[in-house]
Design a protein around this motif. Structure first.
Motif, PDB file in Angstrom:
ATOM      1  N   MET A 257      28.770  38.079  38.134  1.00  0.00           N
ATOM      2  CA  MET A 257      28.673  38.260  39.477  1.00  0.00           C
ATOM      3  C   MET A 257      29.028  39.738  39.720  1.00  0.00           C
ATOM      4  O   MET A 257      30.133  40.468  39.103  1.00  0.00           O
ATOM      5  CB  MET A 257      29.299  37.648  40.393  1.00  0.00           C
ATOM      6  CG  MET A 257      29.247  35.897  40.323  1.00  0.00           C
ATOM      7  SD  MET A 257      30.317  34.899  41.152  1.00  0.00           S
ATOM      8  CE  MET A 257      30.029  35.179  42.683  1.00  0.00           C
ATOM      9  N   ASP A 258      28.704  40.592  40.965  1.00  0.00           N
ATOM     10  CA  ASP A 258      28.852  41.941  40.653  1.00  0.00           C
ATOM     11  C   ASP A 258      29.877  41.409  41.872  1.00  0.00           C
ATOM     12  O   ASP A 258      30.499  41.207  42.238  1.00  0.00           O
ATOM     13  CB  ASP A 258      27.415  42.315  41.704  1.00  0.00           C
ATOM     14  CG  ASP A 258      27.229  43.910  40.884  1.00  0.00           C
ATOM     15  OD1 ASP A 258      28.877  44.193  40.611  1.00  0.00           O
ATOM     16  OD2 ASP A 258      25.991  44.558  40.178  1.00  0.00           O
ATOM     17  N   ILE A 259      30.251  43.346  42.285  1.00  0.00           N
ATOM     18  CA  ILE A 259      31.051  43.406  43.239  1.00  0.00           C
ATOM     19  C   ILE A 259      31.419  43.291  44.782  1.00  0.00           C
ATOM     20  O   ILE A 259      32.195  42.546  44.947  1.00  0.00           O
ATOM     21  CB  ILE A 259      32.064  44.911  43.285  1.00  0.00           C
ATOM     22  CG1 ILE A 259      31.977  45.849  41.472  1.00  0.00           C
ATOM     23  CG2 ILE A 259      32.333  45.128  44.358  1.00  0.00           C
ATOM     24  CD1 ILE A 259      32.381  47.343  41.484  1.00  0.00           C
ATOM     25  N   GLU A 260      30.053  43.199  44.707  1.00  0.00           N
ATOM     26  CA  GLU A 260      29.924  42.324  46.389  1.00  0.00           C
ATOM     27  C   GLU A 260      29.282  41.210  46.462  1.00  0.00           C
ATOM     28  O   GLU A 260      29.690  40.506  47.111  1.00  0.00           O
ATOM     29  CB  GLU A 260      28.717  43.510  46.799  1.00  0.00           C
ATOM     30  CG  GLU A 260      27.176  42.102  46.271  1.00  0.00           C
ATOM     31  CD  GLU A 260      26.803  43.582  44.970  1.00  0.00           C
ATOM     32  OE1 GLU A 260      25.684  43.219  44.995  1.00  0.00           O
ATOM     33  OE2 GLU A 260      27.508  44.592  44.883  1.00  0.00           O
ATOM     34  N   HIS A 261      29.639  40.228  45.307  1.00  0.00           N
ATOM     35  CA  HIS A 261      29.809  38.769  45.877  1.00  0.00           C
ATOM     36  C   HIS A 261      30.762  38.144  46.037  1.00  0.00           C
ATOM     37  O   HIS A 261      31.539  38.494  44.985  1.00  0.00           O
ATOM     38  CB  HIS A 261      29.121  38.098  44.272  1.00  0.00           C
ATOM     39  CG  HIS A 261      27.234  38.875  43.827  1.00  0.00           C
ATOM     40  ND1 HIS A 261      27.206  38.578  42.824  1.00  0.00           N
ATOM     41  CD2 HIS A 261      26.759  38.730  44.543  1.00  0.00           C
ATOM     42  CE1 HIS A 261      25.848  39.365  42.402  1.00  0.00           C
ATOM     43  NE2 HIS A 261      25.828  39.448  44.046  1.00  0.00           N
ATOM     44  N   LYS A 262      30.634  37.287  46.571  1.00  0.00           N
ATOM     45  CA  LYS A 262      32.107  36.806  46.945  1.00  0.00           C
ATOM     46  C   LYS A 262      31.962  35.523  45.972  1.00  0.00           C
ATOM     47  O   LYS A 262      31.266  33.858  45.429  1.00  0.00           O
ATOM     48  CB  LYS A 262      31.903  35.813  48.382  1.00  0.00           C
ATOM     49  CG  LYS A 262      31.910  36.923  49.515  1.00  0.00           C
ATOM     50  CD  LYS A 262      32.366  36.456  50.562  1.00  0.00           C
ATOM     51  CE  LYS A 262      32.374  37.996  51.715  1.00  0.00           C
ATOM     52  NZ  LYS A 262      33.292  38.978  51.708  1.00  0.00           N
ATOM     53  N   LEU A 263      33.873  35.497  44.878  1.00  0.00           N
ATOM     54  CA  LEU A 263      33.974  34.472  44.846  1.00  0.00           C
ATOM     55  C   LEU A 263      33.486  32.751  45.324  1.00  0.00           C
ATOM     56  O   LEU A 263      34.261  33.090  46.725  1.00  0.00           O
ATOM     57  CB  LEU A 263      35.053  33.829  43.679  1.00  0.00           C
ATOM     58  CG  LEU A 263      35.813  35.583  42.862  1.00  0.00           C
ATOM     59  CD1 LEU A 263      36.385  35.904  42.533  1.00  0.00           C
ATOM     60  CD2 LEU A 263      34.584  35.134  41.580  1.00  0.00           C
ATOM     61  N   PRO A 264      33.460  32.307  44.687  1.00  0.00           N
ATOM     62  CA  PRO A 264      33.568  30.798  45.504  1.00  0.00           C
ATOM     63  C   PRO A 264      35.025  29.973  45.783  1.00  0.00           C
ATOM     64  O   PRO A 264      35.308  30.462  44.431  1.00  0.00           O
ATOM     65  CB  PRO A 264      32.980  29.041  44.437  1.00  0.00           C
ATOM     66  CG  PRO A 264      32.905  29.841  43.328  1.00  0.00           C
ATOM     67  CD  PRO A 264      33.305  31.560  42.913  1.00  0.00           C
ATOM     68  N   GLU A 265      35.235  28.785  45.973  1.00  0.00           N
ATOM     69  CA  GLU A 265      36.529  28.192  46.229  1.00  0.00           C
ATOM     70  C   GLU A 265      36.747  27.854  45.470  1.00  0.00           C
ATOM     71  O   GLU A 265      35.610  27.293  44.394  1.00  0.00           O
ATOM     72  CB  GLU A 265      36.150  27.619  47.487  1.00  0.00           C
ATOM     73  CG  GLU A 265      36.300  28.403  48.520  1.00  0.00           C
ATOM     74  CD  GLU A 265      36.977  28.148  49.904  1.00  0.00           C
ATOM     75  OE1 GLU A 265      37.476  26.336  50.249  1.00  0.00           O
ATOM     76  OE2 GLU A 265      36.408  28.507  51.179  1.00  0.00           O
ATOM     77  N   ARG A 266      38.409  26.633  45.396  1.00  0.00           N
ATOM     78  CA  ARG A 266      38.133  26.182  43.618  1.00  0.00           C
ATOM     79  C   ARG A 266      37.762  26.592  42.675  1.00  0.00           C
ATOM     80  O   ARG A 266      37.135  25.795  41.572  1.00  0.00           O
ATOM     81  CB  ARG A 266      37.776  24.651  44.460  1.00  0.00           C
ATOM     82  CG  ARG A 266      38.116  24.407  45.304  1.00  0.00           C
ATOM     83  CD  ARG A 266      38.097  22.514  45.555  1.00  0.00           C
ATOM     84  NE  ARG A 266      36.466  23.104  45.629  1.00  0.00           N
ATOM     85  CZ  ARG A 266      35.890  22.833  46.578  1.00  0.00           C
ATOM     86  NH1 ARG A 266      36.667  23.282  47.666  1.00  0.00           N
ATOM     87  NH2 ARG A 266      34.827  22.527  46.941  1.00  0.00           N
ATOM     88  N   ILE A 267      38.371  27.919  42.270  1.00  0.00           N
ATOM     89  CA  ILE A 267      38.392  28.087  41.009  1.00  0.00           C
ATOM     90  C   ILE A 267      39.818  28.895  40.007  1.00  0.00           C
ATOM     91  O   ILE A 267      40.716  28.615  40.646  1.00  0.00           O
ATOM     92  CB  ILE A 267      37.486  29.801  40.393  1.00  0.00           C
ATOM     93  CG1 ILE A 267      38.654  30.778  41.778  1.00  0.00           C
ATOM     94  CG2 ILE A 267      36.210  29.464  41.552  1.00  0.00           C
ATOM     95  CD1 ILE A 267      37.780  31.911  41.674  1.00  0.00           C
ATOM     96  N   THR A 268      39.105  28.576  38.891  1.00  0.00           N
ATOM     97  CA  THR A 268      40.784  29.402  37.748  1.00  0.00           C
ATOM     98  C   THR A 268      40.820  30.139  37.129  1.00  0.00           C
ATOM     99  O   THR A 268      39.677  30.239  36.508  1.00  0.00           O
ATOM    100  CB  THR A 268      40.948  27.586  36.989  1.00  0.00           C
ATOM    101  OG1 THR A 268      41.335  26.403  37.597  1.00  0.00           O
ATOM    102  CG2 THR A 268      42.069  28.116  35.837  1.00  0.00           C
ATOM    103  N   LYS A 269      41.821  31.091  37.113  1.00  0.00           N
ATOM    104  CA  LYS A 269      41.199  32.870  36.463  1.00  0.00           C
ATOM    105  C   LYS A 269      41.124  32.090  35.454  1.00  0.00           C
ATOM    106  O   LYS A 269      42.551  31.588  34.891  1.00  0.00           O
ATOM    107  CB  LYS A 269      42.047  33.447  37.183  1.00  0.00           C
ATOM    108  CG  LYS A 269      41.553  34.682  36.221  1.00  0.00           C
ATOM    109  CD  LYS A 269      42.887  36.139  37.866  1.00  0.00           C
ATOM    110  CE  LYS A 269      42.293  37.142  36.442  1.00  0.00           C
ATOM    111  NZ  LYS A 269      43.466  38.439  36.954  1.00  0.00           N
ATOM    112  N   ILE A 270      40.899  32.487  34.127  1.00  0.00           N
ATOM    113  CA  ILE A 270      41.161  32.691  32.928  1.00  0.00           C
ATOM    114  C   ILE A 270      41.177  33.821  32.232  1.00  0.00           C
ATOM    115  O   ILE A 270      42.819  33.799  31.312  1.00  0.00           O
ATOM    116  CB  ILE A 270      39.706  32.019  31.651  1.00  0.00           C
ATOM    117  CG1 ILE A 270      38.958  31.085  32.970  1.00  0.00           C
ATOM    118  CG2 ILE A 270      40.002  31.945  30.404  1.00  0.00           C
ATOM    119  CD1 ILE A 270      39.467  29.663  32.539  1.00  0.00           C
TER     120      ILE A 270
END
Length: 88
Positions: free
Chosen positions: A1-14
């Motif tokens: 995903m590029d800078i302007e793309h929004k992250l989805p909800e319910r994710i876990t940072k690795i």
């Protein structure tokens, strides 16, 4: 995903990745670095590669410099906006 793309909800940072110019870097196009990031993401169980900072080649460096975050998402990643890798 590029800078302007929004992250989805319910994710876990690795984790985080950083690509910088070492002064001897040769394989440092955007596509090459994104491919390396994708490989590292898979090794670490992540399925989202999110660029959070991107510096283009300039007078001081012929390389892209990237800061990237890696995430694990349980949903359908194919429905998310994606950076399309190209052959260099």
């Amino acid at each position: 995903m590029d800078i302007e793309h929004k992250l989805p909800e319910r994710i876990t940072k690795i984790g985080d990745l950083r690509f910088q110019d070492s002064g001897f870097s040769t394989d440092c196009s955007l596509n090459s670095l994104m491919n390396q990031a994708r490989i590292e993401a898979r090794k670490n169980g992540a399925n989202i590669v999110k660029v959070i900072d991107k510096k283009k080649p300039d007078l001081w460096s012929s390389c892209y410099r990237l800061k990237i975050e890696l995430y694990k998402y349980e949903g359908d990643v194919s429905s998310l906006p994606q950076y399309k890798l190209k052959l260099d």
